[in-house]
Every structure is written in C-alpha cells, then in structure tokens.
Design an enzyme around this catalytic site. Structure first.
Site, PDB file in Angstrom:
ATOM      1  CB  SER A 104      -0.953   0.013   1.179  1.00 59.51           C
ATOM      2  OG  SER A 104      -2.114  -0.693   0.842  1.00 59.51           O
ATOM      3  CE1 TYR A 200      -5.238   2.412   3.473  1.00 63.75           C
ATOM      4  CE2 TYR A 200      -5.979   0.224   2.851  1.00 63.75           C
ATOM      5  CZ  TYR A 200      -5.028   1.217   2.824  1.00 63.75           C
ATOM      6  OH  TYR A 200      -3.845   1.009   2.136  1.00 63.75           O
ATOM      7  CG  ASN A 202      -6.957  -2.133  -1.184  1.00 67.88           C
ATOM      8  OD1 ASN A 202      -5.933  -1.513  -0.941  1.00 67.88           O
ATOM      9  ND2 ASN A 202      -7.337  -3.167  -0.458  1.00 67.88           N
ATOM     10  N   GLY A 342       2.344  -0.867   4.249  1.00 66.58           N
ATOM     11  CA  GLY A 342       1.497  -1.784   3.508  1.00 66.58           C
ATOM     12  C   GLY A 342       1.803  -3.237   3.768  1.00 66.58           C
ATOM     13  CB  THR A 343       0.304  -6.171   4.733  1.00 61.16           C
ATOM     14  OG1 THR A 343      -1.102  -5.933   4.598  1.00 61.16           O
ATOM     15  CG2 THR A 343       0.800  -5.586   6.044  1.00 61.16           C
TER      16      THR A 343
END
Length: 387
Positions: A104, A200, A202, A342-343
């Site tokens: 991210s 949040y 994407n 991010g992950t």
C-alpha cells in the site's frame, strides 16, 4: 491482506494505525544475523543497538523469517539492519537493503501523480469521477456523479472493497484486469454516502489509477516511473509491467501462512495486478525513505498540492490521521511521522519521515498474523525515530 483491519494492515495494500498498524510477520527458527552499518554504530557491545535489538526480537520472539530496516538521521546518514534469514530452505543471508513488495505504499505514489496532475490543471480535486470517466461508477448507492477525486484519495467515497483475499491466495499468479476488479466492487452496495465518514478501501485507488490513465493517455506504471521514480532517482524502485511476477534485484523470499500454526508457503513470485494502483510497486527500505523525504521536502509537489496531501481526517486508530495517500502517526517522543506502509502476501512494510528529517522503513517477509507482532513492529519504528 486483512479486510476490516486498521489501514496499515489492509489487504495487500495497507497502511494505517498506530501501535496497531504495522506490517508483516512470519515464522522461522532462530539464527539472527546483523548487518553492517554505513557509518560506525554508536552503541557499544554492552548496549546493543536498539533498532537491531527490535529486529532480532521480531525474528526470535515473533518467529518472523526476516526483518530489515533502513534508518536515516537528520543529516541524511543511513544505516541498514537485517535479522533472520532470506530463504527458509537454504538459510541464505538477508541482502542489505533488498527489494520488497511495497504494497500500500503504492497509494502514496498514485496520489502524488494525481496531485501533480492537479497542479497541471488536468484534474480538479473536487470534481466528480464522472468528469473524467462518465458512467463508470454506477451501482447500489454508488454514483460517480457524486464521488470526488479528493474522496477517492482520502478514503471517504463509500465505495466497497474489491479485494477478495481468498481468491488471491488461492491463485496468487493469476492476472487481473483493473476493470475486472472494479466490477467486483460495483456488484456490492455502497458502504456509506460520499463524504459521510472515513474507511480504508483499495477500490478508491483503483479508480484513481483509471483516472490517471484516462487523463494522461499513458499506463499508470509508466507515469509513476516517469514522474516519481526517475525524477528523484529511486534506482531500486519500479512499477511492474503486466505479467512480471518476479522481484528483479536481490531480495529475501516472501512467505505466507493463514494462522500462527499453519505451515509457511513461499509466495515470492506473484502477479501484482490485483494490487495495481493500490499496491503493485517494488522498492527497498532506503528508496522508500528517499521517496517520503523528497515528498515532504517539496521535491515532488508544489506547496499547494503538498498542503492538500497533508490535510487529514481521523483514520480509525487513536491519533492516526489520513490525508491524500499519506498518513500521520503520533510518536511517543512527541510529534508525528508521515508515511503509509502496507502488507501483501510475502511482505509488509512500515515507517515514514519526521518533520525534522529523520526517516525509517522496516520490512518483514510475511504479513502479520497476530496483534502482538503488529505492535512489536510498530514499536520498532518508534524506537528508530525516537532515538
């Protein structure tokens, strides 16, 4: 890639909370290895370097395969750290400042390009999505005539999440078209009215990427590489081209497991298309430090657009706030740091830069599987920035 958690630990592309917002974890036995520094360590043998100690604990106590960090002081002097092993099968060393999937952190890159286009008067922050992509966003409670570019970049649009983590983990090397991902979001109901709150998501950056491509007439990755990577000389950073599932330069292998008791599965090679504008970039700890330092130093955006990027709203975790692709997180020693984190299956990153020029980025070779590991990783960032 955990849907429904604090931003820093979002699906492949995450960012966000304070002691509950970090990165990745993994498992492995023992062998802790340290790396050399670019300048002599201040700590003596009697007092181990606190950053190295934090990374060692993540490997030994939290069973992470490897952890690495790059720490820059106020004068820009950088020290690299490693702990663990880069390959669970061979026990290979962790490369110093090796490449990782930035997950991210990509959102910050995408937001910078969008804001550069705002500065060029090719995009208006408060214009609706339909200005650039008419008719694209339509669904139950979803209408692109009422969702603005600012709301996309700040996660206040109300759009539902496109990411299906089970599908991605089942077949991590499958290619996804952006439109296919968007369709999976539009098949769902809006989460709230545009601007009503922060969540949040994407999908916001998927749409932002499509707008960038429409306005520039060029692929998103090409714009990120040209406008950011080449401009500030990030020599180890790139946006993968379609079909590129590898990590090009020296790197530790990435691993994933569903629970703390599950066996490790190597997921180093995967198709980043499902992350795209929200999570595809590949980079290093040091390059991320350089990116955020350049950004906050005004080298990528004019003052007006940087000010917009730093205009924040509460982001769920105590004290954490989200701007336009950029998060501010409070430090226990005072002040805040700016970054994203991010992950993604195989890797997790977190860190950022302070107003006075300190910078740190930490990378782990797996996503966190428990809150304790997330907190330990976040504490490692705080240790590095509060020295």
């Amino acid at each position: 890639m955990h849907a429904g958690v604090s931003p820093r630990f979002r699906p492949t592309l995450s960012r966000g909370g304070r002691r509950k917002a970090l990165l990745a974890v993994t498992m492995l036995t023992g062998a802790v290895m340290t790396t050399g520094a670019l300048f002599p360590p201040a700590a003596s043998a009697a007092r181990p370097d606190p950053v190295q100690k934090s990374l060692n604990a993540l490997v030994v106590d939290d069973q992470i395969p490897s952890a690495s960090a790059s720490v820059a002081d106020r004068e820009g002097r950088t020290r690299h750290y490693t702990a663990g092993v880069g390959d669970l099968k061979t026990g290979a060393k962790v490369p110093k400042d090796g490449q990782v999937r930035a997950a991210s952190n990509t959102k910050a890159f995408t937001a910078v390009v969008a804001l550069q286009l705002v500065a060029e008067k090719k995009i208006a922050l408060d214009a609706p999505v339909d200005t650039y992509l008419p008719g694209l966003l339509r669904g139950e409670g979803i209408d692109g005539r009422h969702i603005t570019i600012r709301q996309l970049l700040q996660h206040t649009s109300g759009l539902p999440e496109y990411l299906d983590k089970r599908a991605v983990l089942k077949d991590p090397q499958r290619y996804y078209e952006p439109r296919e991902l968007l369709d999976s979001a539009l098949a769902q109901k809006a989460h709230f009215s545009p601007g009503a709150k922060w969540e949040y998501n994407n999908t916001n950056y998927l749409v932002a990427g499509l707008i960038i491509q429409k306005v520039t007439g060029r692929p998103l990755g090409e714009e990120i590489n040209r406008r950011i990577v080449d401009r500030i000389g990030l020599r180890h950073t790139y946006f993968p081209t379609p079909g590129d599932m590898t990590i090009r330069e020296p790197h530790s292998k990435g691993y994933h497991r569903d629970t703390a008791d599950s066996p490790w599965r190597e997921v180093t090679e995967l198709d980043p298309s499902w992350g795209w504008a929200a999570g595809a970039v590949i980079t290093t700890n040091n390059d991320l430090n350089r990116f955020y330092t350049a950004l906050l130093g005004g080298r990528l955006l004019p003052p007006a657009q940087l000010a917009q990027m730093r205009t924040t709203v509460p982001a769920g975790a105590p004290g954490v706030r989200y701007g336009l692709g950029l998060t501010s997180t409070p430090l226990p020693c005072g002040g805040v740091y700016w970054g994203h984190g991010g992950t993604i299956p195989g890797y997790a990153t977190l860190g950022g830069v302070t107003e006075d020029g300190r910078a740190v980025n930490i990378a782990l070779t797996a996503m966190p599987t428990d809150t304790a590991t997330e907190q330990h990783a976040q504490a490692a960032v705080e240790t590095a920035l509060c020295r």
